[in-house]
Write a protein that holds these residues in place. Sequence first.
Motif, PDB file in Angstrom:
ATOM      1  N   LYS A 107      -7.538   5.320  32.549  1.00  0.00           N
ATOM      2  CA  LYS A 107      -7.487   4.314  31.491  1.00  0.00           C
ATOM      3  C   LYS A 107      -8.186   4.771  30.209  1.00  0.00           C
ATOM      4  CE  LYS A 107     -11.611   1.847  33.121  1.00  0.00           C
ATOM      5  NZ  LYS A 107     -12.142   0.533  33.578  1.00  0.00           N
ATOM      6  N   ILE A 108      -9.048   5.802  30.291  1.00  0.00           N
ATOM      7  CA  ILE A 108      -9.756   6.302  29.104  1.00  0.00           C
ATOM      8  C   ILE A 108      -8.901   7.373  28.433  1.00  0.00           C
ATOM      9  CG2 ILE A 108     -11.828   7.470  28.260  1.00  0.00           C
ATOM     10  CD1 ILE A 108     -13.367   6.285  30.584  1.00  0.00           C
ATOM     11  N   PRO A 109      -8.483   7.177  27.174  1.00  0.00           N
ATOM     12  CA  PRO A 109      -7.594   8.143  26.515  1.00  0.00           C
ATOM     13  C   PRO A 109      -8.148   9.562  26.474  1.00  0.00           C
ATOM     14  CG  PRO A 109      -7.706   6.113  25.242  1.00  0.00           C
ATOM     15  CD  PRO A 109      -8.727   5.995  26.319  1.00  0.00           C
ATOM     16  N   ALA A 110      -9.450   9.716  26.227  1.00  0.00           N
ATOM     17  CA  ALA A 110     -10.030  11.059  26.139  1.00  0.00           C
ATOM     18  C   ALA A 110      -9.857  11.830  27.434  1.00  0.00           C
ATOM     19  CB  ALA A 110     -11.511  10.963  25.770  1.00  0.00           C
ATOM     20  N   LEU A 111      -9.938  11.151  28.570  1.00  0.00           N
ATOM     21  CA  LEU A 111      -9.772  11.819  29.859  1.00  0.00           C
ATOM     22  C   LEU A 111      -8.311  12.176  30.098  1.00  0.00           C
ATOM     23  CD1 LEU A 111     -12.232   9.805  32.140  1.00  0.00           C
ATOM     24  CD2 LEU A 111     -12.624  11.893  30.828  1.00  0.00           C
ATOM     25  N   ARG A 112      -7.405  11.318  29.664  1.00  0.00           N
ATOM     26  CA  ARG A 112      -5.980  11.666  29.794  1.00  0.00           C
ATOM     27  C   ARG A 112      -5.653  12.898  28.954  1.00  0.00           C
ATOM     28  NH1 ARG A 112      -5.216   6.077  28.901  1.00  0.00           N
ATOM     29  NH2 ARG A 112      -4.178   6.475  26.904  1.00  0.00           N
ATOM     30  N   ILE A 113      -6.171  12.925  27.731  1.00  0.00           N
ATOM     31  CA  ILE A 113      -5.909  14.071  26.859  1.00  0.00           C
ATOM     32  C   ILE A 113      -6.451  15.354  27.486  1.00  0.00           C
ATOM     33  CG2 ILE A 113      -6.626  15.122  24.672  1.00  0.00           C
ATOM     34  CD1 ILE A 113      -6.294  12.380  23.379  1.00  0.00           C
ATOM     35  N   ALA A 114      -7.658  15.291  28.052  1.00  0.00           N
ATOM     36  CA  ALA A 114      -8.221  16.469  28.714  1.00  0.00           C
ATOM     37  C   ALA A 114      -7.348  16.909  29.885  1.00  0.00           C
ATOM     38  CB  ALA A 114      -9.642  16.163  29.186  1.00  0.00           C
ATOM     39  N   ALA A 115      -6.803  15.950  30.609  1.00  0.00           N
ATOM     40  CA  ALA A 115      -5.928  16.285  31.735  1.00  0.00           C
ATOM     41  C   ALA A 115      -4.623  16.918  31.255  1.00  0.00           C
ATOM     42  CB  ALA A 115      -5.634  15.031  32.550  1.00  0.00           C
ATOM     43  N   TYR A 116      -4.039  16.399  30.164  1.00  0.00           N
ATOM     44  CA  TYR A 116      -2.830  17.011  29.609  1.00  0.00           C
ATOM     45  C   TYR A 116      -3.110  18.460  29.213  1.00  0.00           C
ATOM     46  CZ  TYR A 116      -1.454  12.074  28.937  1.00  0.00           C
ATOM     47  OH  TYR A 116      -1.174  10.748  29.103  1.00  0.00           O
ATOM     48  N   SER A 117      -4.244  18.653  28.540  1.00  0.00           N
ATOM     49  CA  SER A 117      -4.605  20.001  28.110  1.00  0.00           C
ATOM     50  C   SER A 117      -4.751  20.939  29.299  1.00  0.00           C
ATOM     51  CB  SER A 117      -5.910  19.959  27.310  1.00  0.00           C
ATOM     52  OG  SER A 117      -6.369  21.247  27.003  1.00  0.00           O
ATOM     53  N   ALA A 118      -5.441  20.464  30.344  1.00  0.00           N
ATOM     54  CA  ALA A 118      -5.663  21.305  31.521  1.00  0.00           C
ATOM     55  C   ALA A 118      -4.359  21.631  32.228  1.00  0.00           C
ATOM     56  CB  ALA A 118      -6.618  20.595  32.473  1.00  0.00           C
ATOM     57  N   ALA A 119      -3.462  20.651  32.338  1.00  0.00           N
ATOM     58  CA  ALA A 119      -2.183  20.893  33.014  1.00  0.00           C
ATOM     59  C   ALA A 119      -1.374  21.976  32.302  1.00  0.00           C
ATOM     60  CB  ALA A 119      -1.389  19.593  33.085  1.00  0.00           C
ATOM     61  N   GLY A 120      -1.354  21.922  30.990  1.00  0.00           N
ATOM     62  CA  GLY A 120      -0.624  22.945  30.256  1.00  0.00           C
ATOM     63  C   GLY A 120      -1.305  24.294  30.303  1.00  0.00           C
ATOM     64  N   ARG A 121      -2.612  24.298  30.205  1.00  0.00           N
ATOM     65  CA  ARG A 121      -3.360  25.557  30.146  1.00  0.00           C
ATOM     66  C   ARG A 121      -3.275  26.328  31.456  1.00  0.00           C
ATOM     67  NH1 ARG A 121      -9.771  25.771  28.434  1.00  0.00           N
ATOM     68  NH2 ARG A 121     -10.060  28.032  28.594  1.00  0.00           N
ATOM     69  N   ARG A 122      -3.280  25.650  32.591  1.00  0.00           N
ATOM     70  CA  ARG A 122      -3.246  26.339  33.879  1.00  0.00           C
ATOM     71  C   ARG A 122      -1.826  26.523  34.397  1.00  0.00           C
ATOM     72  NH1 ARG A 122      -6.692  23.359  38.004  1.00  0.00           N
ATOM     73  NH2 ARG A 122      -5.442  24.216  39.692  1.00  0.00           N
ATOM     74  N   GLY A 123      -0.819  26.072  33.598  1.00  0.00           N
ATOM     75  CA  GLY A 123       0.581  26.292  33.979  1.00  0.00           C
ATOM     76  C   GLY A 123       1.032  25.461  35.158  1.00  0.00           C
ATOM     77  N   ALA A 124       0.620  24.196  35.232  1.00  0.00           N
ATOM     78  CA  ALA A 124       0.965  23.318  36.356  1.00  0.00           C
ATOM     79  C   ALA A 124       2.374  22.755  36.165  1.00  0.00           C
ATOM     80  CB  ALA A 124      -0.065  22.189  36.463  1.00  0.00           C
ATOM     81  N   ARG A 125       3.374  23.539  36.500  1.00  0.00           N
ATOM     82  CA  ARG A 125       4.766  23.131  36.282  1.00  0.00           C
ATOM     83  C   ARG A 125       5.156  21.914  37.115  1.00  0.00           C
ATOM     84  NH1 ARG A 125       7.784  26.499  33.358  1.00  0.00           N
ATOM     85  NH2 ARG A 125       9.662  25.549  34.201  1.00  0.00           N
ATOM     86  N   HIS A 126       4.503  21.714  38.248  1.00  0.00           N
ATOM     87  CA  HIS A 126       4.846  20.567  39.084  1.00  0.00           C
ATOM     88  C   HIS A 126       4.445  19.247  38.431  1.00  0.00           C
ATOM     89  CE1 HIS A 126       0.669  21.517  40.042  1.00  0.00           C
ATOM     90  NE2 HIS A 126       0.525  20.271  40.460  1.00  0.00           N
ATOM     91  N   LEU A 127       3.660  19.303  37.359  1.00  0.00           N
ATOM     92  CA  LEU A 127       3.262  18.088  36.643  1.00  0.00           C
ATOM     93  C   LEU A 127       4.143  17.811  35.425  1.00  0.00           C
ATOM     94  CD1 LEU A 127      -0.644  18.443  36.732  1.00  0.00           C
ATOM     95  CD2 LEU A 127       0.812  17.047  38.216  1.00  0.00           C
ATOM     96  N   ALA A 128       5.221  18.573  35.265  1.00  0.00           N
ATOM     97  CA  ALA A 128       6.073  18.412  34.083  1.00  0.00           C
ATOM     98  C   ALA A 128       6.658  17.006  33.986  1.00  0.00           C
ATOM     99  CB  ALA A 128       7.188  19.458  34.092  1.00  0.00           C
ATOM    100  N   ASP A 129       7.073  16.443  35.115  1.00  0.00           N
ATOM    101  CA  ASP A 129       7.642  15.088  35.075  1.00  0.00           C
ATOM    102  C   ASP A 129       6.599  14.064  34.611  1.00  0.00           C
ATOM    103  OD1 ASP A 129      10.123  15.949  35.908  1.00  0.00           O
ATOM    104  OD2 ASP A 129       9.706  15.593  38.034  1.00  0.00           O
ATOM    105  N   SER A 130       5.381  14.215  35.099  1.00  0.00           N
ATOM    106  CA  SER A 130       4.318  13.294  34.695  1.00  0.00           C
ATOM    107  C   SER A 130       4.006  13.443  33.210  1.00  0.00           C
ATOM    108  CB  SER A 130       3.050  13.558  35.517  1.00  0.00           C
ATOM    109  OG  SER A 130       3.290  13.330  36.894  1.00  0.00           O
ATOM    110  N   LEU A 131       4.030  14.669  32.717  1.00  0.00           N
ATOM    111  CA  LEU A 131       3.764  14.902  31.305  1.00  0.00           C
ATOM    112  C   LEU A 131       4.872  14.324  30.430  1.00  0.00           C
ATOM    113  CD1 LEU A 131       2.467  18.573  31.568  1.00  0.00           C
ATOM    114  CD2 LEU A 131       1.110  16.584  30.912  1.00  0.00           C
ATOM    115  N   ALA A 132       6.133  14.507  30.855  1.00  0.00           N
ATOM    116  CA  ALA A 132       7.247  13.937  30.097  1.00  0.00           C
ATOM    117  C   ALA A 132       7.155  12.418  30.051  1.00  0.00           C
ATOM    118  CB  ALA A 132       8.574  14.376  30.717  1.00  0.00           C
ATOM    119  N   HIS A 133       6.748  11.828  31.158  1.00  0.00           N
ATOM    120  CA  HIS A 133       6.566  10.368  31.180  1.00  0.00           C
ATOM    121  C   HIS A 133       5.444   9.961  30.222  1.00  0.00           C
ATOM    122  CE1 HIS A 133       6.541   6.303  32.801  1.00  0.00           C
ATOM    123  NE2 HIS A 133       5.230   6.404  32.996  1.00  0.00           N
ATOM    124  N   ALA A 134       4.383  10.762  30.167  1.00  0.00           N
ATOM    125  CA  ALA A 134       3.257  10.451  29.288  1.00  0.00           C
ATOM    126  C   ALA A 134       3.670  10.508  27.823  1.00  0.00           C
ATOM    127  CB  ALA A 134       2.111  11.423  29.551  1.00  0.00           C
TER     128      ALA A 134
END
Length: 870
Positions: free
Chosen positions: A161-188
């Motif tokens: 629910k905290i935007p800053a934590l979501r942004i950090a998670a988006y950054s981490a997912a892209g930086r570590r190449g977590a392709r399995h999270l692509a659907d979640s990122l597109a939804h975001a």
Amino acid sequence: MALPHGVEARGSKWEEVFGSLYADRAWQIIERCKALKKEDAQANADALFRAGVGASHGHLAVGVGEALRTIGSEWIKSSGFKKAVRKAMRGKDLRRKRNVALILGSWGHPLVDAHLAKCATSPRPPPVMEEALYMCGAVTPTEEHPFPKTDKAITKALKHKIPALRIAAYSAAGRRGARHLADSLAHAVKTDLSRYGGLYAVRALQRLGDDRGVAHFAEVATRAQRPETRNACLKAVVTLALPKDLDALETVVRSPDEASKLAAIIAIGTIYNAAAFTGAEPHPTLAEVPKRVRQKVTAALIDVACKDESRSTREAACMSLIRMGEAAREWVAPVMPSRVTSRNAHTRMLATKLCGALRLRDAEAPLRVACRMSDEPALRMLAARALERIRADVNAAVMLEAIADRRKAAKTILRPIEALGYMRARNGLDGLIALLDGDPWPEKGYTAIEETLERLTGHRFGRDSALWRSWLGSTKDPFDRAIPRIDRRAQRKAVVEGKLYGVRPEVELTMERGLQWLERQQNIDGTWLSNESGWGGLAKEHGWYTGVCLSAFTGAGYVPTSGRYRETVLRATEFLAATQGFDGLTPSDEVAARYDSTLTDSFKTYARPAIIDAYLAERSPLLRANVQHIVDVLSRTQTPAEGWAFWSSTIDMAVTAPAVVDLAIARSEGFEVPEWILDFADSALRRGSSDVTPEVELLAARSREPDFDVGARRSFQSRFQPLYMSNTERADKGPYKTHMITEEGMMARLFMGYERSHPLLIGGGKSLALGYPAWGNYPPGGARLRVHNYWATGSDAMFQLGGPFWFRWRDHMRRMFTAQQKMMPVEQSGSWDQDTTSSNVGRLEATALACLALQSYYRYPPFYAATDAK
């Protein structure tokens, strides 16, 4: 154990050093630990970890993690490691807990997975979780070690629910190449309602190389009510579009929604010229696009270019047609040549650009007429440049014939001469020099020939044809205006180790202390916000402050991939890259809310060069796209035959000159910079200068230090309209002259290829010499609003002049900044106050600009001979 003098190997001494205000000795310990033998390093791993936990600077904690990774992993398997982590996570000191996350993430050992994940999940304080989530992106998962617990922590945080934590998670997912999270990122992208959340999700998808297409993003963008969702989806359309999306994009181009239309147009150009945006080869499926689709897309773009009400959208359509190239030529060729003579002025210019870029031979006749007969300077420039692209030698010969046929027609004789200034053809250059030897010309004719030769070559040798021919005999390419390649890390190393240009250890120490203070002010997400009121209390302009502070780090040679300040530079770079709008503009928050929106263009000039500086630091394909978007938005927003505006109604050298520098750097790096942008900017710079003397460049002076007089000693000034004057006052008083724009004009001309021996630059140096850096004293004729920027940019300009110009400026500059740097109180140590005569900046910007001034020794490579370095 070989360590810096006065530093013990173990115990509280290390913690004392790492916790001190200045980080240089602690960084030396880290570097020494990396070089120790494995058994010695392992014996001190516990002490190094504890010291890193108590570090006063985040980059020290990151460095400790890298050192632990280098020296091995024996200690991490012991009970001592677990005890040290548990002890560090106790208590209420958030800085120590954040340092644990920094150490673990940069260490990246598989056994840190559980500990780092624990830091990134509740019930940890949000700042600790945010730091840990960013560092979850720093680890490198493999098939053998997938880091499942940190991956689970990122997945959970995507819905926090905290935007800053979501942004950090988006950054981490892209930086570590977590392709399995692509659907979640597109939804975001389509659902995150925070200001920057969706934009960070788009950046993550871009890192992952998402190939799902953008049709669904375009659909959401056209009906989205919230601006945050709309901006994120439009950014996705521009950055993630693929050839399979062309059919859907053509539909959006014909929609009534202006923002969606512009995004679709930009996306089409991006698809067809991937090399300009990412350096990659064309997409393999591009050749499979049906002819029917290409025809529809081209027709839609032609309609927009010729009929749309928005000038910016029409310019974007023109650029996309140019990028389509041969794919669009079949349908552009029958339409555009006839529109060179359209009744609509903007249509005439766009048609001229297209005819030249696509080399349409059928357009030569109307283009020649435009060169010789049009009363519009912008159209004449565009037509001449188009003729150069089609057949430079042939059309230059035609212009020379026109000059010979009309020797007595004073009104039209100057236009063919002017046209030759935009045709890089050797026969045209030789013909212009020959004109100086023939029958006498009227004064206007001689002036036109001189200006044309100067525009072609960047030199001013006046009316002496022998001098021109002597120079031609000594140069390989008379039209070469290239600048040296910028590599700040290598340049700084060479300058400091070789003690070149008068650099001293105390100067470097002063600058590094300024950077350490800046690092302590950085937010976890990489941004900076003003800690003191500047510009009348403006404190929350993310793009402005983050841009100028990031440039201070990249200017010193620090990069986002390795070494000192790695995370500092990486997160600031990611913020500016992620939040850049779909149209290429950089973020502007409080400025847009509190001031006239036209004022934001000036504040964005800090973010724009910062993105370019960040690209120069690592030359990343991802950042390449951001830089190309900057070039494109400068093209769309430029006033024809002019520069760029500070306010919508005023062309200002304070905005135009830095834009020229950015464009010149982009061109030197191989970006697609249309020639007409710099042609128009050059025209604006000429009109903004008070250069009215007949002084010329001397061949003998080109190899000497520029300590000579070129003609009479004079003061060169640039002109602009000050912000505080009303339109009536501007009309009554005319252009305002100031020395404090001269340094910007000098840098623009240097980057456009002018030699330092050029009279404009010599005169500019003499003007700056009237106002050497002095605290509490601004130069004669200068505006109080820009004194800090004057010191920073003036240092760069005087360094390029070299010789006594640089020596005297350098001595004043380093004495002033060394003496004025704050030592007390503790929270201000390493920073600078704003100058007492200036009322527009706070401590943050004053410190960043001071660091930039002290980096002039290596911020840009010298454009003059290396023999002058000592």
